[in-house]
Design a protein around this motif. Structure first.
Motif, PDB file in Angstrom:
ATOM      1  N   ARG A 169      -1.995   3.202  43.302  1.00  0.00           N
ATOM      2  CA  ARG A 169      -2.742   3.121  44.557  1.00  0.00           C
ATOM      3  C   ARG A 169      -2.936   1.643  44.892  1.00  0.00           C
ATOM      4  O   ARG A 169      -3.309   0.850  44.030  1.00  0.00           O
ATOM      5  N   PHE A 170      -2.679   1.280  46.149  1.00  0.00           N
ATOM      6  CA  PHE A 170      -2.828  -0.082  46.644  1.00  0.00           C
ATOM      7  C   PHE A 170      -3.888  -0.090  47.742  1.00  0.00           C
ATOM      8  O   PHE A 170      -3.804   0.701  48.680  1.00  0.00           O
ATOM      9  N   ASP A 171      -4.874  -0.977  47.629  1.00  0.00           N
ATOM     10  CA  ASP A 171      -5.947  -1.076  48.618  1.00  0.00           C
ATOM     11  C   ASP A 171      -6.128  -2.519  49.060  1.00  0.00           C
ATOM     12  O   ASP A 171      -5.919  -3.456  48.287  1.00  0.00           O
ATOM     13  N   VAL A 172      -6.567  -2.689  50.303  1.00  0.00           N
ATOM     14  CA  VAL A 172      -6.941  -3.981  50.862  1.00  0.00           C
ATOM     15  C   VAL A 172      -8.348  -3.812  51.431  1.00  0.00           C
ATOM     16  O   VAL A 172      -8.621  -2.862  52.151  1.00  0.00           O
ATOM     17  N   PHE A 173      -9.247  -4.746  51.082  1.00  0.00           N
ATOM     18  CA  PHE A 173     -10.628  -4.698  51.557  1.00  0.00           C
ATOM     19  C   PHE A 173     -10.921  -5.942  52.379  1.00  0.00           C
ATOM     20  O   PHE A 173     -10.566  -7.056  51.978  1.00  0.00           O
ATOM     21  N   HIS A 174     -11.597  -5.749  53.504  1.00  0.00           N
ATOM     22  CA  HIS A 174     -12.003  -6.847  54.380  1.00  0.00           C
ATOM     23  C   HIS A 174     -13.521  -6.889  54.440  1.00  0.00           C
ATOM     24  O   HIS A 174     -14.158  -5.903  54.817  1.00  0.00           O
ATOM     25  N   ARG A 175     -14.086  -8.026  54.085  1.00  0.00           N
ATOM     26  CA  ARG A 175     -15.529  -8.216  54.186  1.00  0.00           C
ATOM     27  C   ARG A 175     -15.857  -8.547  55.638  1.00  0.00           C
ATOM     28  O   ARG A 175     -15.270  -9.444  56.236  1.00  0.00           O
ATOM     29  N   LEU A 176     -16.841  -7.830  56.211  1.00  0.00           N
ATOM     30  CA  LEU A 176     -17.196  -8.043  57.606  1.00  0.00           C
ATOM     31  C   LEU A 176     -18.474  -8.856  57.774  1.00  0.00           C
ATOM     32  O   LEU A 176     -18.674  -9.482  58.813  1.00  0.00           O
ATOM     33  N   THR A 177     -19.361  -8.818  56.794  1.00  0.00           N
ATOM     34  CA  THR A 177     -20.608  -9.579  56.873  1.00  0.00           C
ATOM     35  C   THR A 177     -20.719 -10.486  55.659  1.00  0.00           C
ATOM     36  O   THR A 177     -20.024 -10.304  54.664  1.00  0.00           O
ATOM     37  N   TYR A 178     -21.598 -11.468  55.737  1.00  0.00           N
ATOM     38  CA  TYR A 178     -21.811 -12.447  54.667  1.00  0.00           C
ATOM     39  C   TYR A 178     -20.527 -13.171  54.305  1.00  0.00           C
ATOM     40  O   TYR A 178     -20.234 -13.436  53.145  1.00  0.00           O
ATOM     41  N   THR A 179     -19.761 -13.524  55.312  1.00  0.00           N
ATOM     42  CA  THR A 179     -18.508 -14.238  55.089  1.00  0.00           C
ATOM     43  C   THR A 179     -18.706 -15.743  54.970  1.00  0.00           C
ATOM     44  O   THR A 179     -17.785 -16.449  54.577  1.00  0.00           O
ATOM     45  N   ASP A 180     -19.904 -16.235  55.304  1.00  0.00           N
ATOM     46  CA  ASP A 180     -20.148 -17.674  55.298  1.00  0.00           C
ATOM     47  C   ASP A 180     -20.713 -18.192  53.976  1.00  0.00           C
ATOM     48  O   ASP A 180     -20.951 -19.380  53.834  1.00  0.00           O
ATOM     49  N   ARG A 181     -20.889 -17.331  53.001  1.00  0.00           N
ATOM     50  CA  ARG A 181     -21.433 -17.767  51.716  1.00  0.00           C
ATOM     51  C   ARG A 181     -20.362 -18.480  50.900  1.00  0.00           C
ATOM     52  O   ARG A 181     -19.176 -18.163  51.007  1.00  0.00           O
ATOM     53  N   PRO A 182     -20.781 -19.438  50.059  1.00  0.00           N
ATOM     54  CA  PRO A 182     -19.773 -20.169  49.270  1.00  0.00           C
ATOM     55  C   PRO A 182     -19.125 -19.268  48.209  1.00  0.00           C
ATOM     56  O   PRO A 182     -19.735 -18.339  47.701  1.00  0.00           O
ATOM     57  N   ASP A 183     -17.889 -19.559  47.934  1.00  0.00           N
ATOM     58  CA  ASP A 183     -17.123 -18.863  46.878  1.00  0.00           C
ATOM     59  C   ASP A 183     -16.987 -17.369  47.105  1.00  0.00           C
ATOM     60  O   ASP A 183     -17.004 -16.590  46.148  1.00  0.00           O
ATOM     61  N   VAL A 184     -16.868 -16.918  48.345  1.00  0.00           N
ATOM     62  CA  VAL A 184     -16.605 -15.508  48.606  1.00  0.00           C
ATOM     63  C   VAL A 184     -15.197 -15.360  49.155  1.00  0.00           C
ATOM     64  O   VAL A 184     -14.651 -16.267  49.776  1.00  0.00           O
ATOM     65  N   ARG A 185     -14.621 -14.228  48.887  1.00  0.00           N
ATOM     66  CA  ARG A 185     -13.303 -13.905  49.434  1.00  0.00           C
ATOM     67  C   ARG A 185     -13.506 -12.906  50.560  1.00  0.00           C
ATOM     68  O   ARG A 185     -14.170 -11.886  50.374  1.00  0.00           O
ATOM     69  N   ASN A 186     -12.927 -13.163  51.702  1.00  0.00           N
ATOM     70  CA  ASN A 186     -13.058 -12.247  52.828  1.00  0.00           C
ATOM     71  C   ASN A 186     -12.055 -11.104  52.762  1.00  0.00           C
ATOM     72  O   ASN A 186     -12.233 -10.088  53.425  1.00  0.00           O
ATOM     73  N   ILE A 187     -11.004 -11.282  51.981  1.00  0.00           N
ATOM     74  CA  ILE A 187      -9.993 -10.238  51.803  1.00  0.00           C
ATOM     75  C   ILE A 187      -9.748 -10.077  50.305  1.00  0.00           C
ATOM     76  O   ILE A 187      -9.626 -11.056  49.582  1.00  0.00           O
ATOM     77  N   ALA A 188      -9.693  -8.828  49.860  1.00  0.00           N
ATOM     78  CA  ALA A 188      -9.416  -8.556  48.445  1.00  0.00           C
ATOM     79  C   ALA A 188      -8.329  -7.486  48.345  1.00  0.00           C
ATOM     80  O   ALA A 188      -8.273  -6.562  49.160  1.00  0.00           O
ATOM     81  N   PHE A 189      -7.487  -7.618  47.348  1.00  0.00           N
ATOM     82  CA  PHE A 189      -6.419  -6.661  47.082  1.00  0.00           C
ATOM     83  C   PHE A 189      -6.707  -5.978  45.750  1.00  0.00           C
ATOM     84  O   PHE A 189      -7.149  -6.622  44.800  1.00  0.00           O
ATOM     85  N   LYS A 190      -6.432  -4.696  45.703  1.00  0.00           N
ATOM     86  CA  LYS A 190      -6.685  -3.934  44.488  1.00  0.00           C
ATOM     87  C   LYS A 190      -5.516  -3.000  44.222  1.00  0.00           C
ATOM     88  O   LYS A 190      -5.059  -2.290  45.120  1.00  0.00           O
ATOM     89  N   VAL A 191      -5.024  -3.029  43.007  1.00  0.00           N
ATOM     90  CA  VAL A 191      -3.978  -2.122  42.552  1.00  0.00           C
ATOM     91  C   VAL A 191      -4.577  -1.308  41.422  1.00  0.00           C
ATOM     92  O   VAL A 191      -5.163  -1.845  40.494  1.00  0.00           O
ATOM     93  N   SER A 192      -4.437   0.006  41.514  1.00  0.00           N
ATOM     94  CA  SER A 192      -5.000   0.859  40.476  1.00  0.00           C
ATOM     95  C   SER A 192      -4.024   1.972  40.123  1.00  0.00           C
ATOM     96  O   SER A 192      -3.096   2.281  40.866  1.00  0.00           O
ATOM     97  N   ILE A 193      -4.254   2.526  38.959  1.00  0.00           N
ATOM     98  CA  ILE A 193      -3.468   3.655  38.466  1.00  0.00           C
ATOM     99  C   ILE A 193      -4.329   4.905  38.603  1.00  0.00           C
ATOM    100  O   ILE A 193      -5.521   4.879  38.268  1.00  0.00           O
ATOM    101  N   GLN A 194      -3.755   5.961  39.101  1.00  0.00           N
ATOM    102  CA  GLN A 194      -4.524   7.187  39.273  1.00  0.00           C
ATOM    103  C   GLN A 194      -3.725   8.391  38.794  1.00  0.00           C
ATOM    104  O   GLN A 194      -2.512   8.403  38.833  1.00  0.00           O
ATOM    105  N   PHE A 195      -4.479   9.357  38.339  1.00  0.00           N
ATOM    106  CA  PHE A 195      -3.900  10.628  37.917  1.00  0.00           C
ATOM    107  C   PHE A 195      -4.492  11.715  38.809  1.00  0.00           C
ATOM    108  O   PHE A 195      -5.699  11.894  38.840  1.00  0.00           O
ATOM    109  N   ILE A 196      -3.642  12.395  39.540  1.00  0.00           N
ATOM    110  CA  ILE A 196      -4.092  13.472  40.416  1.00  0.00           C
ATOM    111  C   ILE A 196      -3.624  14.781  39.802  1.00  0.00           C
ATOM    112  O   ILE A 196      -2.443  14.998  39.582  1.00  0.00           O
ATOM    113  N   LEU A 197      -4.594  15.631  39.519  1.00  0.00           N
ATOM    114  CA  LEU A 197      -4.269  16.925  38.923  1.00  0.00           C
ATOM    115  C   LEU A 197      -4.128  17.991  39.973  1.00  0.00           C
ATOM    116  O   LEU A 197      -4.693  18.007  40.985  1.00  0.00           O
TER     117      LEU A 197
END
Length: 83
Positions: A55-83
């Motif tokens: 599973r591939f996901d992209v997350f966009h932060r919409l608020t609190y983007t002006d704080r130091p050391d924050v990422r406004n976009i994050a990518f996540k790759v995960s493994i999933q088992f669907i029964l």
């Protein structure tokens, strides 16, 4: 797949004291702040069941983007088992 995450609340004085106890004991803790008046909001979208395993996901932060050391976009790759 689409998602939205919303967090709204405050940090109580009891929890602030608990966190400061860790700081006084020289235990590394992240900078923790209350949210204030605005909620934390992020939206995400992704693809699941890629090769029936990933599973591939992209997350966009919409608020609190002006704080130091924050990422406004994050990518996540995960493994999933669907029964």
């Amino acid at each position: 797949v689409g998602s939205a995450n919303v967090l709204w609340g405050t940090l109580s004085d009891e929890n602030r004291d608990f966190i400061s106890d860790f700081n006084n004991a020289n235990i590394a803790t992240p900078q923790i702040q209350g949210l204030g008046r605005n909620p934390f909001v992020e939206v995400g979208y992704g693809l699941e069941n890629v090769l029936k395993f990933f599973r591939f996901d992209v997350f966009h932060r919409l608020t609190y983007t002006d704080r130091p050391d924050v990422r406004n976009i994050a990518f996540k790759v995960s493994i999933q088992f669907i029964l």
